[in-house]
Design a protein around this motif. Structure first.
Motif, short mmCIF file in Angstrom:
data_model
loop_
_atom_site.label_atom_id
_atom_site.label_comp_id
_atom_site.label_asym_id
_atom_site.label_seq_id
_atom_site.Cartn_x
_atom_site.Cartn_y
_atom_site.Cartn_z
N GLN A 97 -37.54 2.85 -6.07
CA GLN A 97 -37.57 3.34 -4.69
C GLN A 97 -36.44 4.33 -4.39
O GLN A 97 -36.43 4.96 -3.34
CB GLN A 97 -37.54 2.17 -3.71
CG GLN A 97 -38.88 1.43 -3.65
CD GLN A 97 -38.86 0.25 -2.70
OE1 GLN A 97 -37.91 -0.52 -2.67
NE2 GLN A 97 -39.92 0.08 -1.92
N ALA B 45 -36.46 -0.81 -8.37
CA ALA B 45 -37.92 -0.69 -8.48
C ALA B 45 -38.39 0.75 -8.28
O ALA B 45 -39.51 0.98 -7.85
CB ALA B 45 -38.63 -1.63 -7.50
N ILE C 69 -40.90 0.59 -13.46
CA ILE C 69 -42.08 -0.11 -12.99
C ILE C 69 -42.01 -1.53 -13.53
O ILE C 69 -41.70 -1.75 -14.69
CB ILE C 69 -43.38 0.56 -13.49
CG1 ILE C 69 -43.56 1.91 -12.80
CG2 ILE C 69 -44.59 -0.32 -13.24
CD1 ILE C 69 -44.79 2.67 -13.22
N GLY C 70 -42.27 -2.49 -12.67
CA GLY C 70 -42.39 -3.87 -13.13
C GLY C 70 -41.09 -4.63 -13.25
O GLY C 70 -41.09 -5.79 -13.61
N VAL C 71 -39.96 -3.98 -12.96
CA VAL C 71 -38.70 -4.71 -13.05
C VAL C 71 -38.33 -5.27 -11.69
O VAL C 71 -38.34 -4.57 -10.69
CB VAL C 71 -37.56 -3.83 -13.57
CG1 VAL C 71 -36.27 -4.64 -13.64
CG2 VAL C 71 -37.90 -3.30 -14.94
N GLU C 72 -38.02 -6.52 -11.64
CA GLU C 72 -37.71 -7.22 -10.40
C GLU C 72 -36.22 -7.43 -10.30
O GLU C 72 -35.48 -6.60 -9.86
CB GLU C 72 -38.37 -8.59 -10.47
CG GLU C 72 -39.81 -8.54 -10.23
CD GLU C 72 -40.08 -8.45 -8.78
OE1 GLU C 72 -39.18 -8.01 -8.04
OE2 GLU C 72 -41.17 -8.82 -8.36
N ASP D 114 -32.86 -4.66 -9.42
CA ASP D 114 -33.09 -3.26 -9.74
C ASP D 114 -33.85 -2.61 -8.57
O ASP D 114 -34.54 -3.28 -7.82
CB ASP D 114 -33.92 -3.17 -11.02
CG ASP D 114 -33.79 -1.82 -11.69
OD1 ASP D 114 -33.17 -0.92 -11.10
OD2 ASP D 114 -34.32 -1.66 -12.81
#
Lengths: 214, 444
Positions: free
Chosen positions: A71, A69, A45-48, A67
């Motif tokens: 998904q 994300a 979560i929160g990594v772009e 990354d």
């Protein structure tokens, strides 16, 4: 972002990390980019993406590493994720053979959505967990050979090979792009006509190969 | 999947993905599912094999058209207004970092049997071949009035209250003729029919200002921009935003049956025997067919070509609007074209679209005035699809259903629907005005 003739030019490569959930993709990225490791990190979560620079032939080369994300958890990575990626790290967990068996599906997905990837590396992560290893080094090596990938075992936990792996991919992209560039300038020029920027671009004068190198 | 979520979003069309992104950023726990194995729903972009499967029922397209993955054919062709609501939403959410855009080359209108460039400023009006010499001067004066008009400054109102004066009365004041009224109303103010003539002129004037400001923003030759790799990138970019903020994504989920309690309130969604609980549902009309009604039908043609649209100055991306009156129809016809220079087709190929609100059952005949403008085509597909709007009351069932995409040529109504839904779902207004400064700061 169109002034290609400027001196002191920079390079910006998009690299994607793919592979099953919980193989350590995010931890590889944070280990490389920030030298951090979070043993409790749950689903991402929160990594772009992280941008890292290195010098090659006296030129500053930046890698923008993406990354998933989270998904990938239910196999819902967007095709846009792969757009214009010039490098890819396909990661499995050496302690879980199912993650190794799924490498082929990730390669298929990569090839379906991107024809720009010039450097791919297979990574067996968590090599610090030798005692519960389920995939041998030889198995990893031979899969990489048959698919034409670089291969390395890494540990995001104790840092083994992490920097080496990323830098090997970045160097490979650089040498490929520098060669390819000689022939592709006119087409690329055509593709960048009318490009607009919606936000102030911090990397003005940066060469982006994410979408121009087709 | 047996978890509890605050909101479950069904369908990954642009509207649903923007909402999913906004909600996740707000800290709402979101599960987002789609029955298809690809993102975008009705607003996706298809590769060549997907296109063949949809329209020809065959898995494989002919080889001479090139690689399947080089195609990104929009199912809901539109352009983005450079200064419009979608651009502001992209900047507000910082989703711009996942996308690249290009200015659209040309904005044209079909008047008096000819494809002609749309003039939108006093300068352009004076150069345009659309009008005679005296009409040009009248139109120039009208454009000047619009450009100067400032809602807050009565000095610029020329003694008129535009919330009372109708568009017809305003235009009469400048003595403009029928063809000029046509291109201003349909190709600059981008109305889809002539109802605006009898309505207060304020809306039309603001639409004309949006067009002119968008045109000025990128100093291009049209007010529009378009994302590389096609419009299908937009929902995916907002989906990534949602995922980055903790949204959970599942594709290829069959059924997606919405479950209700005895009071008719939504309690969850069942797929493949598993039920995820939720308090609210956000979805496109196809997931709750009993809560929507049909409001219209769109006829469209999709063509693959090896040349730009004739008479558009070899534009690689262009819009041609055919106002209803020029064809004696009730609704406008829209022609779009984009090309390999936007990474939506292999080198040398162009993709063109013709669409309109259907007035007959025969798209091929009905769309002929538009397809005639394309010149020879390599392949062409015709089809029709229905449009729906919700008829439920969200406060009773907690279902928030989007309206099908309309035939307008840009995303203003799309984003207006999204913002309205966002307010219904959260009770909050999304303030996009704060981003105006950021938007203008990006002018270069």
């Amino acid at each position: 972002m169109s002034d290609d003739d400027e001196r002191g030019e920079e390079y910006l490569f998009k690299i994607v990390i793919i592979g099953d959930s919980a193989v350590g993709k995010s931890n590889l990225l944070t280990r490389y980019a920030r030298n951090e490791f979070n043993p409790n990190s749950k689903a991402t979560i929160g990594v772009e993406f992280q941008t890292q620079s290195m010098l090659i032939d006296g030129k500053e080369v930046k890698a923008q590493i993406w990354d998933t994300a989270g998904q990938e958890r239910f196999r819902a990575v967007t095709s846009a994720y792969y757009r214009g990626a010039v490098g890819a790290l396909v990661v499995y967990d050496i302690t879980r053979s199912s993650t190794f068996e799924n490498v082929g599906r990730w390669l298929d997905e990569l090839n379906t959505h991107s024809d720009t990837t010039v450097a791919k590396m297979l990574i067996g992560n968590k090599c610090d967990l030798e005692s519960i290893r389920a995939v041998s080094v030889e198995e990893g090596k031979s899969l990489a050979e048959s698919e034409g990938l670089f291969f390395m075992e890494t540990s995001a936990l104790d840092s083994t090979n992490v920097k080496t792996a990323f830098e090997m991919v970045i160097r490979e992209i650089y040498s490929n792009i520098s060669r390819k560039q000689l022939n592709s300038d006119s087409y690329k020029e055509e593709l960048t006509v009318n490009r607009v920027s919606l936000v102030k671009n911090e990397n003005e004068g940066t060469k982006t190969f994410s979408c121009c190198s087709r | 999947m047996d978890e509890e979520y605050e909101v479950i979003v069904l369908g990954t069309g642009l509207k649903e993905c923007i909402l999913s992104g906004l909600l996740s950023v707000d800290g709402v726990k979101v599960l987002h599912m789609d029955r298809n194995d690809y993102y975008g729903g009705e607003s996706t972009s298809l590769n060549l094999n997907q296109l063949w499967k949809k329209f020809r029922g065959e898995e494989k397209a002919p080889e001479h058209l090139g690689a399947s993955r080089d195609y990104n054919v929009d199912m809901m062709p539109k352009f983005m207004m450079g200064n419009g609501k979608l651009v502001r939403t992209l900047i507000h959410t910082d989703v711009t970092k996942y996308l690249s855009f290009k200015a659209v080359d040309g904005s044209y209108v079909f008047v008096k049997g000819k494809v002609q460039k749309v003039p939108a400023t006093p300068m352009e009006a004076l150069k345009s071949s659309l009008m005679g010499i005296f009409e040009k001067r009248r139109a120039g004066k009208f454009f000047s009035f619009v450009q100067e008009y400032d809602e807050k400054d009565p000095k610029t109102h020329d003694g008129m209250d535009l919330t009372r004066v109708t568009t017809k009365e305003l235009i009469a004041k400048y003595g403009l003729d029928g063809n000029t009224i046509d291109f201003i109303g349909h190709a600059v103010a981008l109305h889809t029919n002539d109802q605006h003539l009898d309505q207060p002129a304020f809306d039309t004037v603001m639409r004309m200002k949006l067009y002119a400001e968008s045109l000025a923003r990128f100093q291009g030759t049209s007010p529009y921009i378009y994302p590389l790799y096609g419009l299908g990138e937009l929902p995916q970019a907002f989906a990534r935003l949602s995922a980055v903020y903790g949204g959970t994504y599942m594709l290829n989920k069959p059924e997606c049956k919405v479950e209700f309690d005895e009071g008719g309130k939504v309690i969850g969604v069942t797929s493949e025997g598993e039920t995820a609980k939720c308090k609210k549902i956000v979805c496109d009309p196809s997931y709750l067919p009993n809560k929507v009604r049909k409001i219209g039908r769109v006829a469209r043609a999709i063509a693959i070509m090896s040349h730009p649209i004739p008479n558009t100055n070899d534009s690689h991306s262009v819009q041609v609007i055919i106002p209803q009156k020029q064809l004696a129809r009730k609704s406008d016809m829209y022609v779009f074209c984009c090309s390999y220079s936007h990474n939506v087709a292999p080198k040398g190929k162009f993709i063109a679209f013709v669409s309109t609100d259907a007035e007959t059952d025969n798209p091929q005949t009905e769309l002929k005035p538009g397809t005639d403008l394309l010149g020879p085509v390599d392949e062409i597909f015709f089809d029709m699809y229905d449009r729906y709007e919700p008829v439920n009351e969200p406060e009773l069932d907690n279902c928030f259903i989007s309206t099908s995409y309309d035939a307008t040529t840009h995303f203003e109504t799309t984003v207006a629907d999204v913002l309205n839904m966002y307010t219904l779902i959260t009770g909050k207004q999304l303030d996009l005005s704060v981003d105006l400064s950021a938007a203008s700061a990006a002018e270069e």
